[in-house]
Motif scaffolding. Structure first.
Motif, mmCIF file in Angstrom:
data_model
loop_
_atom_site.group_PDB
_atom_site.id
_atom_site.type_symbol
_atom_site.label_atom_id
_atom_site.label_comp_id
_atom_site.label_asym_id
_atom_site.label_seq_id
_atom_site.Cartn_x
_atom_site.Cartn_y
_atom_site.Cartn_z
ATOM 1 N N VAL A 39 -47.167 -42.663 45.361
ATOM 2 C CA VAL A 39 -48.072 -41.632 44.865
ATOM 3 C C VAL A 39 -48.904 -42.308 43.784
ATOM 4 N N LEU A 40 -50.199 -42.381 44.009
ATOM 5 C CA LEU A 40 -51.077 -43.010 43.020
ATOM 6 C C LEU A 40 -51.067 -42.176 41.740
ATOM 7 N N PRO A 41 -50.837 -42.810 40.613
ATOM 8 C CA PRO A 41 -50.855 -42.085 39.339
ATOM 9 C C PRO A 41 -52.214 -41.413 39.106
ATOM 10 N N ASP A 42 -52.163 -40.231 38.540
ATOM 11 C CA ASP A 42 -53.379 -39.487 38.178
ATOM 12 C C ASP A 42 -54.326 -39.284 39.357
ATOM 13 N N SER A 43 -53.773 -39.042 40.532
ATOM 14 C CA SER A 43 -54.625 -38.926 41.718
ATOM 15 C C SER A 43 -54.710 -37.504 42.264
ATOM 16 N N SER A 44 -54.174 -36.528 41.581
ATOM 17 C CA SER A 44 -54.193 -35.164 42.111
ATOM 18 C C SER A 44 -55.616 -34.641 42.287
ATOM 19 N N ARG A 45 -56.580 -35.204 41.566
ATOM 20 C CA ARG A 45 -57.959 -34.752 41.706
ATOM 21 C C ARG A 45 -58.619 -35.276 42.979
ATOM 22 N N VAL A 46 -57.989 -36.225 43.655
ATOM 23 C CA VAL A 46 -58.575 -36.777 44.880
ATOM 24 C C VAL A 46 -58.641 -35.712 45.960
ATOM 25 N N TRP A 47 -57.595 -34.943 46.102
ATOM 26 C CA TRP A 47 -57.551 -33.861 47.086
ATOM 27 C C TRP A 47 -57.373 -32.571 46.300
ATOM 28 N N GLY A 48 -58.287 -31.618 46.452
ATOM 29 C CA GLY A 48 -58.172 -30.374 45.703
ATOM 30 C C GLY A 48 -57.295 -29.357 46.402
ATOM 31 N N ARG A 49 -56.674 -28.502 45.621
ATOM 32 C CA ARG A 49 -55.914 -27.366 46.147
ATOM 33 C C ARG A 49 -56.620 -26.101 45.700
ATOM 34 N N GLY A 50 -56.679 -25.135 46.578
ATOM 35 C CA GLY A 50 -57.378 -23.898 46.260
ATOM 36 C C GLY A 50 -56.508 -22.902 45.533
ATOM 37 N N ALA A 51 -57.153 -21.898 44.973
ATOM 38 C CA ALA A 51 -56.450 -20.847 44.249
ATOM 39 C C ALA A 51 -55.626 -19.986 45.195
ATOM 40 N N ARG A 52 -55.890 -20.072 46.493
ATOM 41 C CA ARG A 52 -55.175 -19.248 47.465
ATOM 42 C C ARG A 52 -53.845 -19.853 47.882
ATOM 43 N N GLY A 53 -53.444 -20.947 47.279
ATOM 44 C CA GLY A 53 -52.136 -21.485 47.613
ATOM 45 C C GLY A 53 -52.186 -22.923 48.046
ATOM 46 N N ARG A 54 -51.243 -23.267 48.925
ATOM 47 C CA ARG A 54 -50.982 -24.656 49.277
ATOM 48 C C ARG A 54 -51.837 -25.124 50.447
ATOM 49 N N HIS A 55 -53.106 -25.034 50.350
ATOM 50 C CA HIS A 55 -53.970 -25.596 51.388
ATOM 51 C C HIS A 55 -54.994 -26.511 50.741
ATOM 52 N N LEU A 56 -55.432 -27.436 51.506
ATOM 53 C CA LEU A 56 -56.418 -28.388 50.988
ATOM 54 C C LEU A 56 -57.796 -27.769 51.116
#
Length: 170
Positions: A39-56
């Motif tokens: 897991v690349l450190p500080d990489s959560s911004r690479v793929w966004g998650r929506g406010a509606r839950g666990r979808h990309l």
């Protein structure tokens, strides 16, 4: 529209593989020699998650450069082990070629099965199994190789494999 595209890619796929701890004498297939995950450190911004839950919701442009950041970690894990072939998750053409080039393989020939899978409309998470099946069809590869998959978070994972042909024990 982007929600629909990426939700369809990653939200509705399934796959399976039969795995055994025992290598069958004379059986062809793949032998898993080792596994790797990052897991690349500080990489959560690479793929966004929506406010509606666990979808990309968005594959950001940074995702195309993440494999370049992954390669030093992958090659360090390989630690000089020979890689004669690779099956790469067909996310995008640049990710396929960047991964293969980073492994020291000719992207034009080694990436054929990944590109064919992508062209066939199969870029989702389970697509690596499709690429492996295409790679193994007809005994196309033999010897040591690696499978590399990419995913949200930004993660990369895969096994170090040994392809064996039917009738070739051990």
């Amino acid at each position: 529209m982007q929600d629909v595209r990426y939700g369809g890619r990653f939200g509705d796929s399934a796959g399976a593989a039969v795995v055994s701890a025992v290598e069958e004498a004379g059986a062809g297939g793949l032998v898993v020699e080792d596994v790797w995950e990052l897991v690349l450190p500080d990489s959560s911004r690479v793929w966004g998650r929506g406010a509606r839950g666990r979808h990309l919701v968005r594959l950001r442009e940074e995702a195309t450069t993440a494999p370049r950041r992954v390669m030093p970690n992958l090659t360090e894990w390989l630690d000089g082990r020979q890689v004669e072939w690779a099956a790469v998750h067909p996310v995008r053409p640049g990710i396929i070629s960047g991964t293969l080039t980073g492994l020291g393989l000719d992207a034009a020939t080694a990436g054929r099965h990944a590109r064919d899978s992508l062209t066939g409309g199969n870029p989702g998470g389970v697509a690596l199994l499709d690429v492996l099946a295409r790679t193994m069809t007809g005994g196309a590869v033999e010897g040591p190789g690696v499978a590399v998959a990419y995913g949200p978070g930004f993660t990369a994972a895969g096994p170090y494999l040994r392809a064996v042909r039917s009738g070739a024990a051990g």
